[in-house]
Structures are given as C-alpha cells and as structure tokens.
Enzyme design. Structure first.
Site, PDB file in Angstrom:
ATOM      1  N   THR A 340      16.345 -26.390  11.174  1.00  0.00           N
ATOM      2  CA  THR A 340      17.487 -26.022  11.391  1.00  0.00           C
ATOM      3  C   THR A 340      18.506 -26.470  10.509  1.00  0.00           C
ATOM      4  O   THR A 340      19.134 -27.232  10.732  1.00  0.00           O
ATOM      5  CB  THR A 340      17.732 -26.162  12.696  1.00  0.00           C
ATOM      6  OG1 THR A 340      16.707 -25.821  13.422  1.00  0.00           O
ATOM      7  CG2 THR A 340      18.981 -25.863  12.987  1.00  0.00           C
ATOM      8  N   THR A 358      13.436 -25.252   9.929  1.00  0.00           N
ATOM      9  CA  THR A 358      13.715 -26.332  10.862  1.00  0.00           C
ATOM     10  C   THR A 358      12.544 -27.276  11.079  1.00  0.00           C
ATOM     11  O   THR A 358      11.392 -26.929  10.834  1.00  0.00           O
ATOM     12  CB  THR A 358      14.130 -25.734  12.234  1.00  0.00           C
ATOM     13  OG1 THR A 358      14.576 -26.765  13.099  1.00  0.00           O
ATOM     14  CG2 THR A 358      12.967 -25.010  12.889  1.00  0.00           C
ATOM     15  N   ASN A 360      13.006 -28.667  14.133  1.00  0.00           N
ATOM     16  CA  ASN A 360      13.556 -28.637  15.495  1.00  0.00           C
ATOM     17  C   ASN A 360      14.662 -29.691  15.612  1.00  0.00           C
ATOM     18  O   ASN A 360      15.743 -29.455  15.136  1.00  0.00           O
ATOM     19  CB  ASN A 360      12.492 -28.787  16.574  1.00  0.00           C
ATOM     20  CG  ASN A 360      13.063 -28.434  17.945  1.00  0.00           C
ATOM     21  OD1 ASN A 360      14.041 -27.693  18.021  1.00  0.00           O
ATOM     22  ND2 ASN A 360      12.483 -28.945  19.003  1.00  0.00           N
ATOM     23  N   ASP A 382       9.971 -26.380  21.849  1.00  0.00           N
ATOM     24  CA  ASP A 382      10.538 -25.029  22.006  1.00  0.00           C
ATOM     25  C   ASP A 382       9.696 -24.164  22.942  1.00  0.00           C
ATOM     26  O   ASP A 382      10.126 -23.091  23.357  1.00  0.00           O
ATOM     27  CB  ASP A 382      10.692 -24.331  20.645  1.00  0.00           C
ATOM     28  CG  ASP A 382      11.994 -24.694  19.951  1.00  0.00           C
ATOM     29  OD1 ASP A 382      12.844 -25.364  20.585  1.00  0.00           O
ATOM     30  OD2 ASP A 382      12.173 -24.315  18.784  1.00  0.00           O
ATOM     31  N   SER A 411      11.768 -19.069  19.427  1.00  0.00           N
ATOM     32  CA  SER A 411      12.850 -19.651  18.632  1.00  0.00           C
ATOM     33  C   SER A 411      14.160 -18.927  18.909  1.00  0.00           C
ATOM     34  O   SER A 411      14.172 -17.807  19.425  1.00  0.00           O
ATOM     35  CB  SER A 411      12.503 -19.512  17.146  1.00  0.00           C
ATOM     36  OG  SER A 411      13.590 -19.900  16.344  1.00  0.00           O
ATOM     37  N   GLY A 433      20.079 -24.778  17.471  1.00  0.00           N
ATOM     38  CA  GLY A 433      19.238 -24.550  18.651  1.00  0.00           C
ATOM     39  C   GLY A 433      19.700 -23.312  19.399  1.00  0.00           C
ATOM     40  O   GLY A 433      19.911 -22.254  18.805  1.00  0.00           O
TER      41      GLY A 433
END
Ligand code: DON
Length: 530
Positions: A340, A358, A360, A382, A411, A433
């Site tokens: 991200t 990303t 995360n 996720d 995602s 996110g």
C-alpha cells in the site's frame, strides 16, 4: 511524469522515462526502488495490482496479489474454542501470504517492457548498496516499529537494531542488495528458486510460518480483464476481483451520477450525506459478495447492473442517516458463468500505468527474511478469518472471502485510469486499506464534478464510511464549519481520523496535453516529470 510515495523512487522512475523507457519500464524500476527506500509498503515480499492503458487505448490488468500457502486452512487463526487469536493474522510469520511482486514485475516487463530487465533493477541495488538518507517521516516510522521488529524476527536484521533513527541518517541494506542482484541476474528464478527461496523457506521454519519452496515455485501472477464502466462522459478502467476496488468505485460513481452534487457544493451537507449513505450500502455488498474469482463466483455483472445499483439506494432518506443494522447486502443477479502504496506513471507516448502495491500493514508482518533482507507481507489478514470478525481495517466478510489454500485474499486496492472522449484523462490510486475506494472515489469526483485541479483534488480533506463500523471517519477540516454538526443532527456518527485518510498519487491530462501531477501532502509523495 511519475508520482510515488517517495522522492527517491520518483527520481528513479523519471530517469527511466528520460532514457526512453516506457511507463511499464518506469513502473518496474519504481517498484524495486520503493522496496528499498519505502519498506513500509514498497516491497518484493508482498503483492499488488497494475492497471495500464496503452496510447492506442488498449487496457490490461495484472493481478500479482499474494496467495494463501497450500497449508493454509479456513480456521487457521482460531483457537480450539473457535475464537479468533488476536494478531495471529496480522503480525509474525503466519500472517504472510505467498509474495507475488517479483513474478508480477517479470510478467509486466515481458509483455510491455522495452529496456533490458537488469537496467530496471539496478537503481534499487545502487540505493541499497550505496545507502540513502531517511526522510523525517521514515525515521519516525522506523522508531515506532522497533519493538515489533525485535519481537517478530528470528534473526535480527542488523540495520533495524539502531536505537533511534534521525532524519538524514544513511541506510545501507546489503542483504537486500544481494537479493535484488539475484533478481536482476535470474529474473523470476532469482526470487522463487535458488538462494532466495531457500532463505525464505528457512525463515518460515524458524518462525513457524507456512510458506514452502513448493508454494514459491507454484506462484504465478495473472492477467485479468480490466473492469470498465462508463460514468457520464468518462470511461473508468480499474481492477476487477480479487480486488473489491473497481466494483465498489463504479457503484459509488454511478450512484453519485444521479444526484446534482456540483449544485449542492463540495462536501456540503447534502453531498456528504448522499456519499456516506452510498458508501454504507456499497461496503455491505463488498462484505457479502466479493472474494477471489478463482474460488468464488463473484456476481460482477449483477453488482454493476444500473437497475440493481439504483435499487440499493432504497430506504435512502435525504434528511436522515440509515442505521447500518438496517442495511443488508443486496441480492444481485447470480453470475451467468463461473468464472500500500500507489504510483501513477504516464510516458511521453501517452502510455499510462496505475499500480497499487502492498505488504498490507506498515512493514507487513514485521518479519524480515533472514539473510535476504526483505520484509514479508501480512496479507492473510485481508481474508475473513471468521464470518463477521473485523480485519485490521474493520472490514467484515463471509464465505466469499474465507481462507482456502492457493486462494487470493480480497483487496480494496483500486488502481484506476479514466478516459474522456476516448482519450487518456486521469491516472489515480491510493493506499489506505478500506479507505482506498472512497479516497479514489472522492478524488475522481473532486475533478470531474467539482472542477478541482489534480493537486487540489488530492490535497482536499476526505471522509469515509464502510457500512460497519457504523461511523463516518473524517479528516480534520474535510467538512466545513457547521457541516459536521448538520450531519450529526441527521443521525450520522462522526469520528475524527487523525493522521489522514489514504495517500494518493494522480496524473491529470490537461486540455492542452500537458500533464498535471498530484502528490499527496499527507506523505513524502513527489511528482517528477519533464
Ligand atoms: O489489499 C488491501 O485492500 C489492503 N491490504 C491494502 C493495505 C493498505 O492500503 C495499507 N495502508 N493503509
């Protein structure tokens, strides 16, 4: 023009374009450079999505999202009483999915690259070997993570053991440089086989993780048909599942099209109220219907059907917030057949690339692969680890996004390209996110409905609603004086979001053909071009 989250990565991309490389060449060089200078999210141990539009209008979407390892199973983050074990899917070795980035870059380069591969990996190696200065923001973030780095690593990455980082300190990453050299010399095999794969598998053994050499050998990124839709005079090109981003973005833009937002005014009470109410409903659909299309039949056409989208606004009151408990996921038509950090780049020929990539969370699982010098993602979080149990972003999910071996986790990443009258108009995307979708939505709307510049649209304050939890996250100053109060009186629960919502990178093609870069003031983001 190149817009990325870090000035050094933007410079690397710009230099590739100046040498005559195309947008995909620049994207590959930027991805590897970010893995060095922006380890919070730039990565080779994570994954991402790349959306591109060539100057002739043909579009493509590359899915290099991480996958659940073969030994993963639905209840792997639950204790014997079926309760979720806190943090197990968020930190440490078990949180990591099989990385997709290196295969993604190799695939993108094979299909569209024009400069030799080694030339695109080399700038990252130089940064890692010669060292680079920390920005103030990066120094602060590394200091904040120190405790987790110590706790979750089996071999302490010497570089991160420093007590206190300061702005301007030089960082050198020798292990990472060697890993990047293997990738430079051997391409895919430099990561998924040989010493890098050995080091990763050994790291997993030491730390109790699941990824094996067989998982690495089996990983393949996938070209998917980009998700496209028309909204007013614009054609939107974005990411299909396993991202929820493209579908949710099109649903939000389509709903907004039926209301006179420009007349109401930017972030006015009626405009903000309508947007929040739409977001509440769209995220309820996300929780029920979206997951990896290779494992779950996502009703894409049903979700994008205009009559269906209009029906989703049933119960909408222009003067009163709906309670999220009264909002249920819709029932779209079933699919007909089974089925991200962000960077934006436009090259001199007009080819456009939009990439969100990303680990995360910031610095992913916090786990460095011992001896290989790179961080592993915590993308497993996720997945929906248990129906209705919120992930790190508060998102809930059900069957569509349950864990299964080899499955990709849902995602929100929304790398997007807009056309107007058949011509390239905008390249945009964000981190954040669950808030990625609403960030991209507001930026597009700021330009297309409210007449903002690219920079203005990205700088402007943002707000966000995701069905559950039932509150409106709101940046300081996003809503004018009185607007927040008026929304509260309508029944919206408003929560301030310090530290900002999303971090976007956009490029707008101006009517005279020049490019306007929009770099997010919430980070070290930089636009570089010529
Ligand atoms: O794919 C997703 O939706 C998330 N893993 C993205 C994470 C992210 O944007 C981190 N930034 N806050």
């Amino acid at each position: 023009m190149v817009v990325t989250a870090h000035p050094l990565a933007s410079q690397v991309g710009e230099a590739v374009l100046r040498r005559g490389g195309n947008a995909v060449d620049a994207a590959v060089a930027v991805q590897f450079a970010l893995a060095v200078v922006y380890p919070d999210a730039g990565n080779i141990g994570g994954g991402g999505f790349l959306v591109l539009r060539q100057r002739d209008g043909t579009a493509a979407a590359l899915d290099y999202r991480e996958k659940a390892p073969a030994a993963a199973h639905r209840d792997m983050y639950l204790d014997p009483n079926k309760e979720v074990v806190e943090d197990l899917s968020r930190k440490g070795h078990l949180a990591a999915g099989v990385p997709g980035t290196v295969d993604g870059m190799v695939q993108a380069h094979q299909q569209y690259g024009s400069l030799p591969w080694p030339e695109l990996v080399q700038p990252a190696i130089d940064l890692a070997r010669r060292g680079f200065p920390l920005t103030q923001k990066e120094a602060r973030k590394l200091n904040r993570e120190r405790k987790d780095f110590l706790r979750y690593n089996t071999r302490q990455p010497t570089f991160f053991l420093k007590d206190h980082w300061r702005e301007g300190d030089t960082v050198r990453l020798a292990d990472l440089a060697r890993t990047l050299e293997r990738i430079r010399d051997k391409g895919r095999a430099g990561f998924y086989e040989g010493p890098t794969a050995d080091l990763l598998a050994a790291e997993m053994k030491r730390g109790g993780g699941l990824i094996t050499k067989a998982d690495l050998a089996a990983y393949r990124s996938v070209w998917r048909t980009p998700l496209t839709g028309t909204v007013g005079p614009y054609k939107v090109i974005s990411m299909p599942p396993p991202s929820s981003g493209g579908i949710a973005l099109l649903q939000l833009l389509t709903i907004a099209q039926h209301y006179p937002l420009p007349e109401w005014g930017w972030n006015s009470v009626p405009a903000a109220h309508l947007m929040i109410e739409a977001e509440r409903r769209v995220y309820a659909d996300r929780a029920r219907h979206l997951g990896d299309p290779d494992f779950y039949q996502v009703p894409v056409a049903g979700l994008l059907d205009t009559a269906y989208i209009r029906r989703r606004m049933h119960g909408y009151s222009p003067t009163r917030a709906t309670d999220s408990d009264d909002v249920y996921p819709g029932v779209p038509a079933p699919p007909e057949s089974p089925h991200t950090t962000h960077y934006s780049i436009v090259d001199a020929q007009g080819n456009a690339v939009s990439v969100t990539t990303t680990l995360n969370s910031n610095f992913g699982s916090k786990v460095f692969v011992g001896g290989a010098g790179f961080l592993l993602n915590n993308e497993m979080d996720d997945f929906s680890v248990k129906p209705g149990y919120p992930n790190a972003f508060g998102l809930v999910g059900e069957e569509a996004n349950a864990i299964a071996p080899g499955k990709r986790m849902l995602s929100s990443m929304t790398p997007t390209i807009l056309e107007k009258d058949g011509k390239l108009f905008m390249v945009v995307g964000s981190m954040g996110g669950s808030t990625i979708i609403t960030t991209v939505y507001q930026i597009i709307q700021n330009v297309t409905r409210f007449g903002f510049t690219m920079q203005g649209a990205i700088s402007a304050g943002r707000f966000h609603h995701q069905w559950l939890p039932d509150w409106v996250l709101c940046e300081w100053g996003a809503l004018g004086p009185g607007t927040g109060l008026a929304l509260w009186l309508r029944g919206h629960k408003i929560a301030p979001k310090y530290g900002g919502i999303g971090r976007a990178a956009g490029i707008l093609v101006l009517p005279d053909g020049r490019l306007e870069g929009g770099a997010d003031p919430r980070g070290d983001d930089t636009a570089a071009g010529f």
